[in-house]
Write an enzyme that holds these catalytic residues in place. Structure first.
Site, mmCIF file in Angstrom:
data_model
loop_
_atom_site.group_PDB
_atom_site.id
_atom_site.type_symbol
_atom_site.label_atom_id
_atom_site.label_comp_id
_atom_site.label_asym_id
_atom_site.label_seq_id
_atom_site.Cartn_x
_atom_site.Cartn_y
_atom_site.Cartn_z
ATOM 1 N N TRP A 525 -0.025 0.103 -4.414
ATOM 2 C CA TRP A 525 1.178 0.468 -3.665
ATOM 3 C C TRP A 525 1.842 -0.724 -2.982
ATOM 4 C CZ3 TRP A 525 -3.601 2.724 -3.635
ATOM 5 C CH2 TRP A 525 -3.700 3.998 -4.228
ATOM 6 N N ASP A 526 1.418 -1.955 -3.280
ATOM 7 C CA ASP A 526 1.942 -3.140 -2.612
ATOM 8 C C ASP A 526 1.702 -3.063 -1.104
ATOM 9 O OD1 ASP A 526 3.142 -5.569 -2.163
ATOM 10 O OD2 ASP A 526 5.195 -4.859 -2.405
ATOM 11 N N TYR A 527 0.532 -2.595 -0.720
ATOM 12 C CA TYR A 527 0.182 -2.509 0.685
ATOM 13 C C TYR A 527 -0.531 -3.784 1.147
ATOM 14 C CZ TYR A 527 1.423 2.456 1.221
ATOM 15 O OH TYR A 527 2.097 3.649 1.324
ATOM 16 N N LYS A 554 1.323 -2.195 6.681
ATOM 17 C CA LYS A 554 2.446 -1.452 6.107
ATOM 18 C C LYS A 554 2.201 0.054 6.125
ATOM 19 C CE LYS A 554 3.956 -4.979 2.753
ATOM 20 N NZ LYS A 554 4.175 -5.243 1.314
#
Length: 854
Positions: A525-527, A554
């Protein structure tokens, strides 16, 4: 007579026009409502649409039944709205304002209706219209009031008087602890309203985004003594007088990158004339190894010489080869002497990383390159990295200078392909620029340079944000991202999985790991962990304190860890999360949740939380919401559209948090912006222009799928979920409770279709940059989408000052007290808000008038 009868069957032309509008609107609601019902959604819109169509027909036919049908729809709307969202202001605005406006027009038209019994008179109709006007006026007044989402219930308790005094702001977070707390106390909640512009500097480096380069001014200047140091998007450094803003020198590294141009800050180092302990250890080891080798060679030569005849008298005997080498260390002495003779050059140094991956040191007094450092002032950060395409690897955040070591990671372009440059973190000697250590998480055997013919491990998680440093423990704390690309992870190595989205503690001298803590498992999730960790000693409940690290994320989760061990200070719980990744990939069964701290802006989304400026775009958002897969946190991306909430912009991001050290109030801003994610099969992705890094379609080359990503917005360009879209929050670290939370930012310079609304309506907007707290109990913040810098009262969250900037800002303010004049300044770099095409090159300082300052 017959003509008059025929004419009376149809309303007058203004009512006919109103009826036509209602027919169009009612038809849209009916058709869209039926679609929503087919997706399992609310029945309200279809029913309301049918009611409006009937009402419009009877109004057009000049029949009073049109009025009563509308009243039935309006009353039903009020009941439905309160049942669905209670008395929440902004959700009710979305549902009731448009029907109320329509109601005013219908009540004004009601006396002209000629057909049907029980026709209302003029007085009742006009009174009803007037009441709706008053209700709308009250709504409009309330819409401009910055009402807190969580109200303060008391003043913060002072845990300890700060022994800190106003000194330099010589690190990105002021100190290596990253608390962004200024001990300056001249500007207070009582006099902050008197702030005025003290000086302004224009550097001429506009962050123009014409080619999609991602140029954004995100700079927090440094202040050391009587000088302020500013860095522009193309890494041009300007040294300014701290009291006047007059330029003293500038340095242009002539750096170039095709994308993502920015400079969040520079570093600062005061030379001691001595190399770091880490480098000294390396040199001692190398010298010992060389001495041992020389001794062995000398012994072998001596044994060989015993069997040889001595040279004739008067002839010089050639020295063994080993003896010549033994003299080599003495040859190094002139070099050391030469360095010692240069101690008057670059005693105070600015440390600059560039968008083309160079590490540079400048004389802080003159702006000249420091000849002692690297090769005439420069170190090439691409050494050992293998192939580095322009713009694919460089440093966006400030270098961390700690204990004579420059610690630096790097940003690696997102979502383009697998196998991109390594996320290695390196420590360079601040005196010489020599490499002291390297932390290659993909290969722990590499501790400095990669073996000949090899590179640092490619495709590993990187550290693009700013580390923090604890001098007492000798540890530097790294916030990591994930291995590219972001939305598919089957190819990632076991070690890449272990260190994804983590906080890692390294020994500052050796670069060896002490502990790590992962905030996301198998991140799809691009966290990334985007914020600088904040180091603060929190109360332990027994009259003492505990050395803690506070990490915002995030996800809206806030992790509090023991700085020495990495163990959670407040409870962290592993919870089951949705399953079902795309074919070939997998999802983690559980994810860590910091249940001992509040979660910010990550409440479960529902259809009822969809929003719009009118019922029409709210209906659009409800339909789109129902079309996507959304099972809550960590809904895995797939071939069908999925909703990611929180989105990959946050939550909290690189602006990081501030801790008001005397009270233990943790202060931070957040963004609430969900994303629509969809994986695209390889063949289709290859046909598209799949080069986007964040928004849009990204190629993710080397995986079976590209990734299409877009912010979840209405057809009017407004976020689909209800406000707020950004807040400022204070958490009391002693109680782990939200002390207060307020909306942050207005629609003044942003609105539907990106149009400037021109009205300061405080809905709370997406935010960038970070806050600063001061000893006097103020918070300064500038990273809103409107063009303002603000001050808030720490005790209540109330806005106590605001100043209009020429353009928006994305930066964290700088606060310092001048050592020359004793005056406190607040400085902000303003280059333009992220969503605005208006760009600037301003550095603006604010101070109290002399009388107030005295």
């Amino acid at each position: 007579m017959a003509d008059a009868t025929v004419q009376s069957r149809w309303a007058a032309w203004p009512v006919l026009l109103l009826s036509l509008v209602m027919l169009v609107g009612g038809g849209y609601l009916l058709i869209g409502g039926i679609q929503l019902i087919s997706l399992g959604g609310s029945w309200y819109f279809a029913i309301a649409g049918a009611g409006l169509l009937l009402s419009a027909w009877f109004l057009a036919r000049n029949h009073v039944l049109g009025l009563y049908l509308f009243l039935l729809v309006f009353l039903g709307t009020i009941i439905w709205a309160i049942w669905e969202v209670g008395l929440q202001f902004w959700p009710l605005v979305s549902r009731l304002v448009a029907p109320a406006v329509l109601g005013i027009l219908i009540f004004l038209a009601a006396p002209s209706l000629k057909r049907g019994g029980g026709r209302p008179g003029r007085a009742p109709s006009y009174v009803a219209a007037a009441l709706l006007v008053l209700a709308l006026a009250a709504t409009g007044y309330r819409a401009f009031q910055p009402v807190p989402y969580v109200a303060a219930t008391g003043a913060p308790e002072v845990l300890a008087e700060s022994a800190d005094v106003p000194e330099n702001w010589q690190h990105y977070g002021r100190t290596p602890a990253g608390t962004r707390y200024s001990p300056s106390d001249q500007i207070t909640p009582a006099n902050v309203g008197e702030l005025e512009v003290a000086w302004e500097f224009r550097h001429g480096d506009f962050p123009v985004n014409e080619t999609g380069s991602g140029a954004e001014d995100q700079n927090t200047p440094l202040q050391v003594g009587d000088t302020v140091y500013v860095c522009t998007v193309r890494n041009v450094v300007h040294a300014l007088d701290a009291d006047t803003g007059e330029e003293r020198w500038s340095f242009d590294p002539e750096a170039e990158s095709p994308l993502w141009q920015r400079c969040r800050s520079v570093g600062y180092y005061e030379s001691t004339g001595n190399i770091s302990a880490g480098l000294q250890t390396i040199r001692d080891a190398e010298a010992a190894e060389q001495a041992a080798a020389e001794a062995a060679e000398a012994e072998a030569a001596e044994e060989l010489a015993e069997g040889e005849q001595p040279a004739p008298e008067g002839e010089e005997q050639a020295a063994p080869e080993g003896e010549e080498q033994a003299a080599a260390p003495a040859a190094a002495e002139p070099e050391e002497t030469e360095v010692a003779q240069q101690t008057d050059i670059c005693q105070r140094r600015i440390v600059l990383s560039t968008i083309d991956a160079r590490l540079i040191q400048l004389d802080a007094e003159t702006g000249e390159l420091c000849p002692q450092f690297g090769e005439n002032g420069t170190v090439d950060l691409k050494v050992g990295m293998g192939e580095v395409r322009p713009g694919f690897y460089f440093q966006t955040s400030a270098p961390t200078v700690a204990n004579g070591i420059i610690v630096i990671g790097g940003w690696v372009v997102d979502n383009v392909a697998v196998g991109l440059p390594s996320g290695v973190v390196r420590g360079f000697d601040a005196e010489t620029g020599e490499l002291v250590w390297a932390w290659d998480l993909g290969n722990p055997d590499i501790t400095r340079f990669p073996p000949e013919g090899e590179t640092y491990t490619r495709g590993t998680p990187n550290v693009w944000s700013t580390p923090a440093y604890d001098a007492d423990l000798g540890l530097v704390y790294l916030p990591t991202g994930n291995a590219t690309p972001d939305f598919y992870g089957a190819h990632r190595s076991e070690r890449a999985e272990e260190y994804t989205a983590a906080v890692v503690a390294l020994d500052i001298q050796t670069g060896r790991e002490r502990w790590h803590f992962r905030t996301v498992n198998h991140d799809l999730w691009d966290y990334d962990v985007p914020s600088q960790p904040a180091l603060y000693d929190i109360p332990d409940g027994q009259g003492g304190t505990r050395a803690a690290l506070i990490q915002t994320t995030k996800r809206g989760q806030i992790f509090v860890l023991d700085r020495e061990t990495g163990e959670p200070v407040f409870e962290v719980e592993d919870r089951p999360v949705p399953q079902g990744a795309v074919e070939g990939d997998w999802t983690a069964e559980t994810q860590p949740y910091s249940v001992g701290m509040p979660t910010i802006g990550a409440d479960l989304l529902t259809e009822a939380r969809m929003w719009g400026t009118t019922p029409f775009d709210q209906l659009y958002c409800r339909i789109e919401f129902r079309k996507m897969r959304y099972d809550g946190d960590f809904t895995p991306p797939g071939l069908e559209p999925t909703l990611q909430w929180p989105g990959f912009y946050g939550g909290m991001n690189w602006g990081s948090s501030s801790i008001h050290e005397p009270t233990g109030y943790l202060v931070f801003n957040d963004t609430r912006s969900p994303h629509r994610i969809q994986l695209v099969p390889r063949e289709e992705a290859d046909r598209a222009d799949a080069r986007s890094s964040h928004e849009g379609l990204s190629g993710q080359l080397g995986t079976p799928y590209g990734a299409a990503k877009v912010t979840f917005m209405s057809s009017l360009g407004v976020p689909c979920q209800e406000p707020p879209y950004g807040t400022l929050t204070a958490i009391d670290l002693k109680t782990q409770q939200i002390a207060w939370q307020v909306p942050l930012g207005t629609v003044e310079d942003n609105g539907p279709f990106g149009i400037k609304m021109g009205v300061p309506m405080p809905t709370g907007m997406p935010t960038v940059g970070g806050p600063v707290t001061t000893a006097s109990g103020l918070i300064f913040y500038a990273g809103t989408l409107d063009y303002n810098i603000r001050a808030f009262d720490l005790a209540t969250g109330k806005e106590v000052w605001k100043h209009r900037l020429p353009v928006g800002a994305q930066t964290t303010p700088l606060v310092y007290t001048s050592p020359e004049t004793g005056k406190q300044y607040v400085v902000v770099s303003a280059g333009g808000a992220r969503t605005s095409p208006e760009r600037g090159d301003y550095v603006i300082a604010f101070a109290l008038p002399d009388a107030a300052g005295e």
